[in-house]
Structures are given as structure tokens and as C-alpha cells.
Design an enzyme around this catalytic site. Structure first.
Site, mmCIF file in Angstrom:
data_model
loop_
_atom_site.group_PDB
_atom_site.id
_atom_site.type_symbol
_atom_site.label_atom_id
_atom_site.label_comp_id
_atom_site.label_asym_id
_atom_site.label_seq_id
_atom_site.Cartn_x
_atom_site.Cartn_y
_atom_site.Cartn_z
ATOM 1 N N ASP A 462 60.645 -21.645 49.158
ATOM 2 C CA ASP A 462 61.055 -21.749 50.718
ATOM 3 C C ASP A 462 61.613 -19.694 50.401
ATOM 4 O OD1 ASP A 462 60.125 -23.563 52.133
ATOM 5 O OD2 ASP A 462 60.984 -24.835 51.230
ATOM 6 N N ASP A 763 61.566 -28.659 51.811
ATOM 7 C CA ASP A 763 63.221 -29.677 52.092
ATOM 8 C C ASP A 763 62.915 -30.210 53.561
ATOM 9 O OD1 ASP A 763 62.932 -27.367 53.986
ATOM 10 O OD2 ASP A 763 64.638 -26.550 53.134
ATOM 11 N N ASP A 767 57.292 -30.748 56.021
ATOM 12 C CA ASP A 767 56.413 -30.544 54.219
ATOM 13 C C ASP A 767 56.512 -31.377 53.405
ATOM 14 O OD1 ASP A 767 57.125 -27.601 54.744
ATOM 15 O OD2 ASP A 767 59.633 -28.382 53.728
#
Length: 1045
Positions: A462, A763, A767
Site C-alpha cells: 500500500d 489494512d 483486503d
């Protein structure tokens, strides 16, 4: 030819029987390697202590399914029947004196049954949620008082679950003593003591037997201490894994506490991704969707509202936000009963543990064969000798002791030859690595993940919070058709000049009314913002605007709210204005919000139509913000009359208020960490939901996006065909505006199409599938939801990309350390077996006694594992490519070192055995004893120096960083000191005699020659296996010759 035979015997045997996937291995694969190990295990309790008991696991799963079925039936089938029965009873459970004195007006069991049984009728009888709050003496606004916590825990119970008691040190001592060979040796020692007392009297008759007993005691003690320390490390890690925080209101203040501190009456704040910490009732909230599959097995999420207010502990918030009132905790909840079964059966074994069980099995079979042949040869020679002296029919106690000694030596050869410590060395190394990683802000949830991370050749990361700091501020704003930087006081005054008070009021209301975060006042009176970094930045800007324009945001009733999630990429709210009318507020991804707008506001706060030219100008503003690495976000509103449907939030016809450019600086050290990854053969890909220009700017700053790399958007990626993906994926370095499903598709394609070992960060709740699918799922500890953490293998506690590199470093160190230990142990195995076997065949006796072999076993097993398996990683581990899937564990480089060192030791010890007296000029009655002691001493020092050699299998300088590993220094020094004590002072027990200083020096010299031999061996080039270095990333393997010094 030798390589062909090895490859088609040992490695093929390991691949066929001892290969399991790192994640979610099937029961069949787990059963297959257990069957392949067979009965050749000295100590099943110890060897399989860190391996799941499949029978217990199956039993626990059956129990869990039974509880889930019971819950499912209670929730979905029996609900109506229960309510009918309760309606017929209409009798409240009596209150005990203790409950009444505490000031509560409801029986704890009855209260627990309301949420657990979804008993709406009984809830109604108590006056609904409001009635329950009154009976629990709690205020929804202020929560409970801190001084009531102990009383509530005493009456309603603590939020704790029944756990298995930890194993004591003496249980590990008992486990260590369950070694079959040690038990046999104890019986041999007892017989030796009894026979010795009859023949030689006290105290001389007990020395041989007592020596074996003391050696066994030492082996058991050292093994038990090592295993117990490991268990303490795992216990600490388990405590860390269970640390889950939740937000509550207590004493009128919102605060964060552990879920285990939750008590009945607590007001809990739930948001997306949270785990519901206990049973309770919905108080207020918006669009709350809960996943109850962990309890009931039903995959369909449940909508929680005033009509269906029942929340069960252990369920997960899939969407929305809410306040809940806790009504039952701990073992009064169904989740409490389920938690009992969750830890049954142990954690899945790691691939290295399984592979080393295979290596131990192969070596054990060879060792067993050697032990049997050694005993048969010794016994046959003994019978021949008796036959030559015509005494076959005359047997004495000395003869019985001799045969017993032969048997003890053979059993001890099995002790040395069956390397029980190999699989356990993996556990030791992983426990050590996991403890160190915890200090470096990485919590390893699954053992195998630490191991697998060493093989990762791709990281999909990310952007926000991982590559960047996640400390956000509004840096620029487009408002009233003007772009402004917000740095400095002068710019603030300019902002006041371009916007009227009316514009400021609309903007401030848009920020504060459409937010999932809160501005709370702490006990010290200071304002604190609780929420996500993005919303915190907006609220901080909103507070600044309130001061600047001296305008306060209005208190409005929120009629409907749609919280932000990574799929919709927007957040909306419907509010009732104080002066009448309804307003919809919307904020989110700039391109998405802009498409919903057909008007903008001018500097006076009036709405004007959005022309095509203005639309293009705003897009340019968004792109300019993004190219400066700013996160862009739009805020819009729509006013409607009172007759509007309050259940629907519109998705068109909005008026654009502002475009924000939010600054989120790149973390310090990220660029260097990315460079380290590339040097280590690990490709880094950024996957983010942000604007593509923002993503590209950050990726270039981090060193992820190169000139020949590709940046794509999620919609473009997901619409490609499999063939197009095959050509596209190798070039992708950045994916922007991606959905969680895009991340999942990328991870799946990398694993299946390119056979890459993929680590992925996540997070959010959405996901979870990608984290589960990846070889290593990395959840963020700060920004991550509980759902993401639960599906992850490793939690990055500080959300820092550099921490991920530390995990990869330790993962590689674990693999290399185990290879070092295996190389060291196999060398000792080969030499000990060959020396005793050859000597038995030729001379009829073994030069190494049972006590001496037990000491050697301790050096190479527990102490060797401590010294080599706990070596911390050095910088060199990240300058080589990762180990590929299917690479041989015992490499040609290891075979070269093992064979070279073994040949040297066998030749030296063989020469000493057969011509030692002449070479050393030994004469007299004790010449034989001195020679045997000297052989034993030289053999041990060969192992001490070979242990130092094993610190690096390829580089010539093996002393680099040796003083940084205090465990290694302590183990080597302890080995030398105890060797001196054994030879000089424990001769009666260890069958040794004191040596002269010249022989001590010579013993050390013979051992130290292996230090000179090692670099010579390392200069012998070996052909690399074809599959090593054959990675998609195209990195070449490290050289195996002397150039790698």
C-alpha cells in the site's frame, strides 16, 4: 553420478514425502509426512511438540461445528419458538442480594440470554435498550464510571476466556527424558552400576554407569532449559497476538481499551473492520452490517438496527458504524465457548520443519543401520576372541559388562545419528527471530510466515501509511474557483479574503457533519481528534476555519449515513437542517465526486452551473495537486426539501464546495529500503486507491517507479484478458485507483502465472481476501482493521515499509541459519558414525565411549542449534536473490563443505587410532587411555572450530560479526570449558585421563586446521543448480567460488 544418485534419492524422497505448502496445508499432506517418519523417532513428545495433533484438531473442529450449528439453530430457527415461550412465561429471573446491593436491576443470566437468544420479546419486557441501560445504571452519553469496573466484573464476569494452563519447566524436563535411547541408556547404566559394585566394589564400580547417568542428566537439563525458554518466547508472542483494542466511552470521555477490559454496561464505538468484543445491544449508528460467519457459519452479513439490535461477541463489522451497550462478556457468550476450541491441536508445521523431519528420518535410518552393524561386528569379534581362547562356554561378569558396553555404544550411536534436533532447530531459530522482530515492530502471527518471507521475490505494498508517514495535513485547497496554499499565516488571511462567511459555513458543516471521526475533549480539557488520518487532517482544517471565520458548525440530526469504504471510495450523509430542509453531503475520491456535481459555489456562497470549461479547469487542479504528491479529495453538497425520501442518499446533482490537496510525506528510509529490496531480488509494486498522478509522484520519490516501469489504473487492469495480463503484469510497478478485488487478482496472477512468492500489505476489511491469498499477508498494526489483522500472517506494528524489509532479512537469516546448522550436524554425524564403525570393524572396540558420544550429541544438537540457529542477519543476506520454490535445501555448496571437513576429520582421527601411539610417542600402561582421550579431545575441538566455519557457508571470512552474537560466543566458550573439566577432572566418569599441555595444544591445532581447510574448500567451484536464480525478476545468484569473499 554421485549428484544424480543424491538428487534422485534424498531430494526426491524429501519432495515426495516431506513437502507441504506454507499456508493452509491439507490434512492429507500433513498425514503423509507423519507416516513417512514412521517409528524411527527417539522422543515423539519432544519432536512433535510444535506440530499439530491432527486427532485433537479434528476433535476441536467437530466441537466448533457443533457449537456453530447450535448458534445457527438458535438464531435462525428457534428464535420464534423462544420468543413464544418467553412470552408465555413473562417472569423475570429473581435478583440476588449481591446484584441488588450493587445497584443493578436485572439478573446477569437473564441479561446474557437476551442478546445470545436474540430475544426481542424479553428485551421489550425490560423496556427495550433504554430500559436495559437504566437497569444497568449506565448513561449512553457518559458511559460507566471507572470506579465501577471491579464491581461489574464481580457481578457480570470478566471478558476473559478459559485457556489451557501453561506448561511448567518440569513438564519440559519430563518431555526431554521421554527419549527412548536415553531410557535404554539409563537401564544400561543401572545394570553397569549393579554389576560394577559386585565385581569392583565401591566406589570404582559405579564410575562407568554413573558417568552415563550424569551425561543423561546434563543432556536432559540443557534440552529442557532450551525448550522452556522457547515456550516462554512463544507465550509472550501469544499475548501480543491477543492485544485487540476497542474504543469506549467511560467517565464522559472516549478512550481506547483492550477488549479484555470490557465490562457489562460499557458503551462501545464500532466501525468498519472492528471485532465485536462481547454480546450487546445496538444503541445508535448507521448502516451497520455484521459478519456472523465465525459464530453461525452463515456467510450472509446481518443488518443491525433498532429493529434487530442484537450484537454477538466475535462477529466482525463489515460496514457502517454504531454505538453498542455490552450485556454479556467472557464465558457467558457463545464466543467464549468457541474460543476454548480455537487453540486445540497446535499451529501448522512450517515447510522447513517438515523437510528437516525428512532429513532426520533419512539420517536416522542410516544411523540405525550403522548402530546395528557396529554392535554385530563388536559382538562377533568378541565371540571370535573367546573362541580363540577356548572360553566360549565360560562367561563372567566382565563378559556381561563388555557386551553391555557394546550395546550402550550402539544405542549411543543412535542417539548421535538420529538428529532429533534438526526439526526443533527450526522452532528455536523461528522463536528467536520472532522475538527479535517483535522488538523491531513486527508481530509474526504464523510461524511459517517468517520462514516464507525469506523466499519472497515480490512485495505488493500500500502507499498510505506504509510508504508515507500517515501524518496528514491539508496543504492546498481549491475554493471559490481559486487554488491556495495553506502554509503560513499570510495564506490563511488570503483564504479569508476569497471566501465569504456563508461559504465558510457550508464548508465547515460539510467537514464536520460528514465525518466518521470525532473531536473529543480529554480529562485534561484538551481537544483530541479520534479517527483516520485523512479525516483528522480535514477536521484540523475545519477547526482552523472555525477560528479564522469565527463560525461554529451547526448541530444537525443525521438521518442516514454511508461510511467510507474502499469500493465506493466516497462517504455520504443525509442531515436535517435546523432551519428546515434536508442536505446531502458527500466527500471522497476527487474524480468520482466531480462526476456527481453539476454546480459549484461562488465566493458569496451562491450556486452556479458547472460549465465544461470549469470542469476541465478543476480536473487540471486535481492533476496538479496529484503531481505534487498530494492526496486529492472533493467535498460536495445537495439541498432538498422536507418531502425527500430520507432512506436514499442521492448520487447526482451535487454542488462542489472544495478540492483538498492533502500532504502525506514519504517516510524516512523508504527509498533506501526499496533499493535494498531491488538488490535482494525483490520487486516492489505499489497498489493504492489514490489518484494515478499522486501514486506516480510518490512511487518515483520512493524509487519504485522506473523509466521502463508501468503505472496502470484498477479499471484498466481488471478488464484485461488472462493473456493480456501475462504480458502486462511483469511491467506493472504502480496500480492506482484500485479496488481490493484488483489487489486480489494481481496477487493470484503473480502466484499462479509467474510462480512468484508474494508478500502483500493490507489494512482494510476488504483486503482480507488478498492477505489470505498471498504467500505472506502483512497487515498494518496502526491503520489496520481487526479483520485485516486476523487474515494476516504478520502484523507490521509501526506500519513502516522498512519494517517489512527487516522481516525479509530475518526470514532469510532463519533459512540460512538452519542450513548452517544442518551442515555442522551432518559433518558431526558422518565423522562420529564412520570413526566408531571403522574402529569397531578393525580393532573390535569403539574409541568414543557412551558418555563421550552423549557429550558430542549435546554439542551438535541443543548447543549447536543455540549457536548457529540464532545468528542475527547481516547485510549480505539482502545482496543475494531469494530462495526459489523447489530449490534443494541441502545445496551442492553444503555437500562440498560437509564432505571436505568430514574427510579431513576421518583421516586425522583414523591415523591417530591406528598409529597414534607411535606418532605421539606414547608408552606405558596408560598409553591406550591417553590416546583415546587425545582422540576424543581432538574430535571435540574439530567440532568447535567447524562450528565457527559453519557461520558462513560461502565466504572465507567466518569471523566477521562474531562478537555481535553473544549466544555463539557463550556456547563455544562453555563447550571448551566443559571439555577441559571432562578431560582433566571427570576422568572416572568420562573414561578420560588428564593430558599434558603439549597434547592440549596439539588437539587445538588439529581442530584449528579445519579453519585453514575451509577457505581452500570454498575455492573449489561447484556447479549451481539450474533452478537457483531462475526467478521472474531476472536476478543472478550469488557466486559460489572464492570471489564471494
Amino acid at each position: 553420478m554421485g549428484h544424480y544418485l543424491r538428487r534422485n534419492s534424498m531430494e526426491e524422497f524429501l519432495r515426495r514425502n516431506f513437502e507441504v505448502p506454507a499456508k493452509n496445508p491439507s490434512a492429507e499432506a500433513q498425514r503423509r509426512w507423519r507416516d513417512a517418519v514412521g517409528t524411527l523417532v527417539k522422543n515423539r513428545r519432544r519432536r512433535f511438540r510444535m506440530v499439530p495433533d491432527l486427532a485433537k484438531r479434528s476433535e476441536a473442529q467437530a466441537k466448533r461445528r457443533h457449537i456453530q450449528e447450535k448458534i445457527r439453530v438458535a438464531l435462525y430457527v428457534q428464535k420464534a419458538a423462544l420468543q413464544f415461550i418467553d412470552a408465555a412465561r413473562k417472569v423475570e429471573a429473581p435478583l440476588t442480594e449481591e446484584v441488588r446491593k450493587a445497584g443493578f436491576c436485572i439478573n446477569p443470566k437473564e441479561l446474557a440470554s437476551i442478546a445470545r437468544g436474540h430475544n426481542a420479546k424479553n428485551l421489550g419486557n425490560h423496556g427495550g435498550v433504554d430500559g436495559i441501560t437504566r437497569k444497568l445504571s449506565v448513561s449512553v452519553e457518559n458511559g460507566i464510571k471507572s470506579d465501577e469496573i471491579s464491581i461489574r466484573q464481580n457481578i457480570f464476569g470478566a471478558n476473559q476466556y478459559v485457556e489451557k494452563p501453561p506448561r511448567s519447566f518440569w513438564m519440559f524436563v519430563w518431555d526431554a527424558f521421554q527419549d527412548l535411547t536415553l531410557i535404554i541408556l539409563v537401564f544400561c547404566a543401572i545394570i553397569s552400576i549393579v554389576v560394577g559394585l559386585f565385581t569392583e566394589g565401591w566406589p570404582k564400580g559405579i564410575y562407568d554407569g554413573l558417568g552415563i547417568v550424569l551425561s543423561i542428566f546434563l543432556v536432559v537439563a540443557v534440552t529442557a532449559v532450551s525448550d522452556y525458554k522457547q515456550s516462554l518466547q512463544f507465550r509472550d508472542l501469544d499475548k501480543e497476538k491477543k492485544k485487540i483494542s476497542i474504543q469506549v466511552t467511560r467517565d464522559g470521555c472516549r478512550q481506547k481499551i483492550s477488549i479484555y477490559d470490557v465490562v457489562v454496561g460499557d458503551i462501545i464505538h464500532l466501525s468498519i473492520g472492528d471485532q465485536v468484543p462481547a454480546d450487546g445491544l445496538f444503541v445508535s449508528g448507521y448502516s451497520l452490517l455484521v459478519d456472523e460467519s465465525s459464530l453461525s457459519g452463515e456467510s450472509e452479513p446481518v443488518n443491525i438496527s433498532q429493529k434487530n439490535p442484537f450484537l454477538l461477541g466475535g462477529t466482525k463489522v463489515q460496514d457502517g458504524s454504531a454505538k453498542m451497550l455490552v450485556t454479556a462478556v467472557g464465558m457467558r457468550t457463545e464466543w467464549g465457548n468457541l474460543m476454548e476450541t480455537l487453540s486445540q491441536g497446535g499451529e501448522d508445521e512450517t515447510p522447513l520443519q517438515v523437510k528437516l523431519n525428512g532429513v532426520a528420518t533419512i539420517i536416522g535410518k542410516i544411523g540405525l543401520g550403522f548402530a546395528i552393524v557396529t554392535f554385530l561386528v563388536l559382538f562377533a569379534r568378541f565371540l571370535v576372541r573367546k573362541g580363540l581362547h577356548s572360553s566360549l562356554l565360560k562367561w563372567s561378569t566382565d563378559d556381561a559388562l563388555t557386551i553391555l558396553d557394546y550395546f550402550a555404544i550402539s544405542v549411543t550411536i543412535i542417539v548421535v545419528a538420529v538428529p532429533e534436533g534438526l526439526p526443533l532447530a527450526v522452532t528455536l531459530s523461528l522463536a528467536f527471530a520472532m522475538k527479535k522482530l517483535m522488538d523491531e515492530k513486527a508481530l509474526v502471527r504464523h510461524l511459517s510466515a517468517c520462514e516464507t518471507m525469506g523466499s519472497a521475490n515480490c512485495i505488493c505494498t500500500d502507499k498510505t501509511g506504509t510508504l508515507t508517514t500517515n501524518h496528514m495535513v491539508v496543504d492546498k485547497i481549491w475554493l471559490c474557483e481559486v487554488s491556495k496554499s495553506l502554509e503560513g499565516k499570510a495564506n490563511s488571511n488570503e483564504l479569508k479574503a476569497i471566501a465569504s462567511e456563508n461559504v465558510a459555513r457550508i464548508l465547515i458543516d460539510g467537514i464536520f457533519q460528514n465525518s466518521g471521526s470525532e473531536v473529543v475533549r480529554g480529562k485534561d480539557g484538551k481537544k483530541t481528534i479520534l479517527g483516520t488520518p485523512t479525516e483528522t487532517a480535514l477536521l484540523e482544517f475545519g477547526l482552523h476555519m472555525e477560528q479564522l471565520f469565527n463560525v461554529r458548525h451547526q448541530d444537525c440530526e443525521k438521518m442516514k449515513m454511508e461510511p467510507f469504504n474502499s469500493v465506493k471510495k466516497k462517504m455520504s450523509v443525509l442531515i436535517s437542517l435546523p432551519g428546515g430542509g434536508i442536505r446531502a453531503l458527500c466527500k471522497g475520491a476527487s474524480e468520482i465526486i466531480l462526476q456527481m456535481c453539476d454546480k459549484i459555489i461562488d465566493k458569496n456562497g451562491n450556486t452556479v452551473s458547472l460549465s465544461e470549461g470549469q470542469n476541465k479547469h478543476i480536473l487540471d487542479v486535481i492533476n496538479n495537486f496529484a503531481c505534487e504528491a498530494l492526496r486529492t479529495l472533493c467535498l460536495a453538497y445537495k439541498d432538498m426539501d422536507e418531502g425527500y425520501d430520507r432512506e436514499e442518499i442521492p448520487d447526482f446533482g451535487y454542488t462542489l464546495i472544495a478540492v483538498f490537496g492533502i500532504k502525506d510525506p514519504v517516510r524516512r528510509g523508504v527509498k533506501e529500503a526499496v533499493k535494498t529490496c531491488l538488490a535482494a531480488g525483490i520487486k516492489v509494486r505499489m497498489v493504492t486507491g489514490d489518484n494515478i498522478n499522486t501514486a506516480k509522484a510518490i512511487a518515483k520519490e520512493c524509487g519504485i517507479l522506473t523509466d521502463d516501469g508501468l503505472a496502470v489504473e484498477g479499471p484498466e487492469f481488471r478488464n484485461k484478458s488472462p493473456e493480456e495480463l501475462r504480458n502486462l503484469i511483469p511491467k506493472i510497478q504502480v496500480m492506482a485507483r484500485s479496488l481490493p478485488s484488483d489487489k486480489h487478482l494481481l496477487v493470484t496472477s503473480l502466484r499462479n502465472m509467474f510462480n512468484e512468492v508474494v508478500a502483500v500489505t493490507g489494512d482494510g476489511t476488504n483486503d482480507a481476501p488478498a492477505l489470505h491469498e498471498a504467500d505472506i499477508g502483512l497487515a498494518m498494526g496502526i491503520a489496520g482493521t481487526e479483520v485485516a489483522k486476523e487474515n494476516a500472517d504478520i502484523i507490521i506494528m509501526d506500519d513502516n515499509f522498512a519494517t517489512i524489509i527487516n522481516v525479509a532479512k530475518w526470514g532469510r537469516a532463519v533459512y540460512i541459519n538452519i542450513q548452517k546448522f544442518v551442515q555442522f550436524q551432518l559433518t558431526v554425524n558422518v565423522v562420529a558414525l564412520m570413526v566408531n564403525f571403522v574402529s569397531a570393524c578393525i580393532t573390535g572396540k569403539a574409541p568414543l565411549t557412551a558418555v563421550q558420544l552423549l557429550w558430542v550429541n549435546l554439542i551438535m544438537d541443543t548447543l549447536g542449534a543455540l549457536a548457529l540457529a540464532t545468528e542475527p542477519p547481516n547485510e549480505a543476506v539482502m545482496k543475494r536473490p531469494p530462495v526459489g520454490r523447489g530449490d534443494d535445501f541441502i545445496t551442492k555448496i553444503m555437500w562440498r563443505n560437509i564432505i571436505g571437513q568430514s574427510l579431513y576429520q576421518i583421516i586425522v582421527l583414523g591415523v591417530l587410532m591406528f598409529d597414534g601411539k607411535r606418532l605421539l610417542k606414547l608408552k606405558g600402561l596408560d598409553a591406550e587411555s591417553i590416546l583415546n582421550t587425545f582422540i576424543f579431545n581432538s574430535f571435540v575441538f574439530c567440532q568447535v572450530f567447524n562450528e565457527i566455519n559453519s557461520r558462513d557457508m560461502e565466504k572465507i571470512n567466518v569471523l566477521s560479526g562474531i562478537f555481535r552474537n553473544w549466544i555463539f560466543i557463550v556456547v563455544v566458550l562453555s563447550t571448551v570449558v566443559f571439555q577441559v573439566i571432562m578431560v582433566e577432572f571427570l576422568g572416572a566418569f568420562a573414561s578420560t585421563v588428564p593430558l599434558s599441555w603439549q597434547l592440549w595444544v596439539l588437539s587445538i591445532l588439529i581442530g584449528s586446521i579445519s579453519l585453514i581447510l575451509a577457505p581452500i574448500l570454498k575455492c573449489i567451484p561447484v556447479e549451481s543448480d539450474k533452478h537457483i536464480g531462475d526467478h521472474h525478476s531476472g536476478y543472478t545468484p550469488i557466486p559460489s567460488g572464492p570471489d564471494s569473499v
